[in-house]
Design an enzyme around this catalytic site. Structure first.
Site, PDB file in Angstrom:
ATOM      1  N   GLU A   1     -12.147   7.810  -3.621  1.00  0.00           N
ATOM      2  CA  GLU A   1     -12.572   7.263  -3.042  1.00  0.00           C
ATOM      3  C   GLU A   1     -13.140   7.352  -2.178  1.00  0.00           C
ATOM      4  OE1 GLU A   1     -10.617   5.238   1.562  1.00  0.00           O
ATOM      5  OE2 GLU A   1      -9.307   5.507  -1.131  1.00  0.00           O
TER       6      GLU A   1
ATOM      7  N   TYR B   1       4.107   6.212   2.329  1.00  0.00           N
ATOM      8  CA  TYR B   1       3.347   6.988   2.493  1.00  0.00           C
ATOM      9  C   TYR B   1       3.917   7.912   2.517  1.00  0.00           C
ATOM     10  CZ  TYR B   1      -0.316   3.357   3.247  1.00  0.00           C
ATOM     11  OH  TYR B   1      -1.460   2.443   3.817  1.00  0.00           O
TER      12      TYR B   1
ATOM     13  N   ARG C   1       1.185   4.569 -16.655  1.00  0.00           N
ATOM     14  CA  ARG C   1       1.909   4.428 -18.084  1.00  0.00           C
ATOM     15  C   ARG C   1       2.886   4.182 -18.539  1.00  0.00           C
ATOM     16  NH1 ARG C   1      -0.862  -0.695 -17.694  1.00  0.00           N
ATOM     17  NH2 ARG C   1      -2.744  -0.903 -18.322  1.00  0.00           N
TER      18      ARG C   1
ATOM     19  N   ARG D   1      -0.525   6.245   8.652  1.00  0.00           N
ATOM     20  CA  ARG D   1      -0.492   5.544   9.044  1.00  0.00           C
ATOM     21  C   ARG D   1       0.870   5.923   9.860  1.00  0.00           C
ATOM     22  NH1 ARG D   1      -0.835  -0.116   7.299  1.00  0.00           N
ATOM     23  NH2 ARG D   1       0.417  -0.835   8.948  1.00  0.00           N
TER      24      ARG D   1
ATOM     25  N   ARG E   1       0.840  -1.367   0.108  1.00  0.00           N
ATOM     26  CA  ARG E   1      -0.193  -0.080   0.061  1.00  0.00           C
ATOM     27  C   ARG E   1       0.381   1.169   0.058  1.00  0.00           C
ATOM     28  NH1 ARG E   1      -5.079   1.023   1.423  1.00  0.00           N
ATOM     29  NH2 ARG E   1      -4.626   2.966   0.420  1.00  0.00           N
TER      30      ARG E   1
ATOM     31  N   CYS F   1      -8.996   2.665 -11.497  1.00  0.00           N
ATOM     32  CA  CYS F   1      -8.956   3.893 -10.308  1.00  0.00           C
ATOM     33  C   CYS F   1      -9.998   3.775 -10.601  1.00  0.00           C
ATOM     34  CB  CYS F   1      -8.368   5.226 -11.516  1.00  0.00           C
ATOM     35  SG  CYS F   1      -6.917   4.951 -12.494  1.00  0.00           S
TER      36      CYS F   1
END
Length: 119
Positions: free
Chosen positions: A77, A107, A63, A115, A7, A74
């Protein structure tokens, strides 16, 4: 070899195509480098963006750095009150000899707040 996931997330300052693409590239390049991932071992990447980012698909950045054979998706959220804004999140699946607990999640910028246990 096994499938493992990593992640990551990064924030942008402005909702522009250039910032979305540039910051997504930075995030992906960091994830790939820190986990010693071979491009050919990447299976798929799921990107999510907050609803305030709508000028570009983050997959375009993938890409552009040569990720041409893996599957990309995609999504927007989920909107949560008082959550981090202008954020691009990534879930990358890849083949590796690493165990899941050896993966380095990445992150960057204000996304480090997501996190704190990894800081």
């Amino acid at each position: 070899m096994r499938v493992v996931s990593v992640r990551g997330a990064i924030t942008v300052e402005n909702n522009t195509k250039q910032e979305i693409i540039l910051n997504t590239k930075t995030l992906l390049e960091n994830i790939i480098k820190k986990n010693d991932i071979k491009i050919t071992d990447i299976i798929s990447i799921i990107f999510s963006v907050t609803d305030d980012l709508d000028e570009a698909y983050p997959a375009v950045a993938a890409r552009e750095i040569g990720l041409t054979y893996c599957s990309l998706l995609c999504l927007q959220e989920m909107k949560v009150k008082n959550s981090l804004r202008k954020c691009i999140r990534v879930l990358l699946l890849f083949n590796s000899e690493l165990k899941q607990n050896q993966v380095k999640h990445i992150y960057l910028k204000d996304a480090v707040k997501l996190r704190p246990d990894l800081a």
